[in-house]
Structures are given as C-alpha cells and as structure tokens.
Design a protein around this motif. Structure first.
Motif, PDB file in Angstrom:
ATOM      1  N   VAL A 137      64.287  16.652   3.178  1.00  0.00           N
ATOM      2  CA  VAL A 137      64.704  17.748   4.047  1.00  0.00           C
ATOM      3  C   VAL A 137      64.189  19.054   3.429  1.00  0.00           C
ATOM      4  CG1 VAL A 137      66.622  18.955   5.135  1.00  0.00           C
ATOM      5  CG2 VAL A 137      66.715  16.471   4.835  1.00  0.00           C
ATOM      6  N   HIS A 138      63.172  19.594   4.072  1.00  0.00           N
ATOM      7  CA  HIS A 138      62.523  20.815   3.609  1.00  0.00           C
ATOM      8  C   HIS A 138      63.366  22.031   4.010  1.00  0.00           C
ATOM      9  CE1 HIS A 138      59.427  23.954   3.446  1.00  0.00           C
ATOM     10  NE2 HIS A 138      58.783  23.158   2.613  1.00  0.00           N
ATOM     11  N   PRO A 139      63.369  23.101   3.209  1.00  0.00           N
ATOM     12  CA  PRO A 139      64.136  24.300   3.568  1.00  0.00           C
ATOM     13  C   PRO A 139      63.761  24.872   4.938  1.00  0.00           C
ATOM     14  CG  PRO A 139      63.417  24.447   1.292  1.00  0.00           C
ATOM     15  CD  PRO A 139      62.782  23.216   1.875  1.00  0.00           C
ATOM     16  N   HIS A 140      62.508  24.742   5.332  1.00  0.00           N
ATOM     17  CA  HIS A 140      62.101  25.237   6.665  1.00  0.00           C
ATOM     18  C   HIS A 140      62.697  24.378   7.780  1.00  0.00           C
ATOM     19  CE1 HIS A 140      58.452  27.283   4.637  1.00  0.00           C
ATOM     20  NE2 HIS A 140      59.490  28.102   4.675  1.00  0.00           N
ATOM     21  N   GLU A 141      62.911  23.108   7.503  1.00  0.00           N
ATOM     22  CA  GLU A 141      63.578  22.245   8.488  1.00  0.00           C
ATOM     23  C   GLU A 141      65.032  22.674   8.645  1.00  0.00           C
ATOM     24  OE1 GLU A 141      61.128  18.053   8.208  1.00  0.00           O
ATOM     25  OE2 GLU A 141      62.612  18.468   6.645  1.00  0.00           O
ATOM     26  N   VAL A 142      65.661  23.034   7.547  1.00  0.00           N
ATOM     27  CA  VAL A 142      67.047  23.531   7.599  1.00  0.00           C
ATOM     28  C   VAL A 142      67.095  24.817   8.420  1.00  0.00           C
ATOM     29  CG1 VAL A 142      68.974  24.437   6.223  1.00  0.00           C
ATOM     30  CG2 VAL A 142      67.696  22.430   5.420  1.00  0.00           C
ATOM     31  N   GLN A 143      66.120  25.695   8.232  1.00  0.00           N
ATOM     32  CA  GLN A 143      66.057  26.933   9.016  1.00  0.00           C
ATOM     33  C   GLN A 143      65.864  26.631  10.507  1.00  0.00           C
ATOM     34  OE1 GLN A 143      62.910  29.109   7.055  1.00  0.00           O
ATOM     35  NE2 GLN A 143      64.395  30.384   5.962  1.00  0.00           N
ATOM     36  N   ALA A 144      65.019  25.653  10.810  1.00  0.00           N
ATOM     37  CA  ALA A 144      64.795  25.277  12.213  1.00  0.00           C
ATOM     38  C   ALA A 144      66.095  24.766  12.838  1.00  0.00           C
ATOM     39  CB  ALA A 144      63.697  24.215  12.312  1.00  0.00           C
ATOM     40  N   ILE A 145      66.861  23.987  12.094  1.00  0.00           N
ATOM     41  CA  ILE A 145      68.138  23.474  12.596  1.00  0.00           C
ATOM     42  C   ILE A 145      69.115  24.629  12.842  1.00  0.00           C
ATOM     43  CG2 ILE A 145      70.175  22.081  12.000  1.00  0.00           C
ATOM     44  CD1 ILE A 145      68.172  20.181  10.524  1.00  0.00           C
ATOM     45  N   LYS A 146      69.141  25.592  11.932  1.00  0.00           N
ATOM     46  CA  LYS A 146      70.014  26.762  12.124  1.00  0.00           C
ATOM     47  C   LYS A 146      69.598  27.541  13.373  1.00  0.00           C
ATOM     48  CE  LYS A 146      71.274  27.455   7.296  1.00  0.00           C
ATOM     49  NZ  LYS A 146      71.152  28.329   6.108  1.00  0.00           N
TER      50      LYS A 146
END
Length: 157
Positions: free
Chosen positions: A118-127
């Motif tokens: 889980v990449h930090p940019h994926e976490v941002q996309a989810i947010k």
C-alpha cells in the motif's frame, strides 16, 4: 479537447438514462483504476481485483469480463492525464444518488492492498475518494413532468 486521444467512448456510451447499471460499473472501475494508478505502477493483480470485486458482488452481471478489463485499461490511461480529477468526478456524479459508497470505498481499499504494497499515494487516493463520495453533487432526478414544466417555462420566456 475533441481529438481521439481525449475522447472517452465510455462516457458516450453511458449518457442514456437507461444505462444506470453501466454507469455504476464505470464508477466502480474508475475508483479501482484511480487507486491502481496512484503509485504509477498499475499491477495486473490490481486490475484483476477490480473485476473480481464486481463479479463476486454481482454488481454488473450484464457486462462481460473483457468489457470490464477494457474499461479499466481505458480509464487507467485516462487517469494519467492532467485532468484526471475531472474524469473521476464526471464518472462518479451520475451515480451519486445510488447506494454505492460502501462498495466504492471497499473496492478502493482492496485494490490498494492487492499488490501487497500500500503506497502512500494510494492512501491519498482513497482519502480523496472518501471526500468525493461525501461531497459530490447529487445527480438531479429528471421526471417526465419536470421536463414538460421546463419546456413550458422556456417557451413562455
């Protein structure tokens, strides 16, 4: 822009009100594609997870796997363009009145975890997706009576 690179046949295909199921499928696919491209490495397992999720929940039984894969590929490519946010909003707005939020969020999390990183940019996309599902303008319900009233008012002006 109207050149072939920026045209989106999926959008053209789903403009009919009778294609609400297709619009829901596109919304699910766009969410999965957004998370998949967030880390700049779209993995086949992420793409497979989108189709598996839709199939397991019978969310688009009328659409073939090949069509879902094609949607994913097309939308993932489109999300690499500078106007990606508009693409996401345009494809989520038509289904904003449907109870899809839980599915959209679950799918986004599953796609992020599909490649076991889980990449930090994926976490941002989810947010971002969480925010969009909360604040996206609701689709306007159009009834035959409302259309007639609009036409009557326009004729009077």
């Amino acid at each position: 822009m109207s050149d072939a690179k920026h045209s989106n046949p999926i959008e053209i295909e789903i403009t009919e009100p009778s294609s609400l199921n297709e619009q829901a499928a596109v919304a699910l696919v766009i969410v999965g594609a957004l998370v998949a491209v967030a880390d700049r490495q779209v993995s086949p397992v992420e793409r497979d997870e989108v189709v598996r999720f839709i199939r397991d929940r019978k969310l688009a039984p009328h659409i073939s796997d090949d069509r879902l894969y094609a949607m994913f590929d097309e939308l993932a490519e489109r999300l690499e363009e500078p106007d990606f946010a508009n693409v996401v909003i345009e494809n989520l707005r038509p289904v904003s009145d449907l109870p899809l939020s839980a599915h959209l969020m679950e799918l986004s999390e599953r796609v992020a975890a599909a490649d076991e990183d889980v990449h930090p940019h994926e976490v941002q996309a989810i947010k971002l997706l969480r925010l969009l599902t909360l604040v996206l303008p609701r689709a306007k319900q159009v009834t035959p009576g409302a259309v007639r009233a609009e036409h009557r008012i326009a004729a009077e002006e």
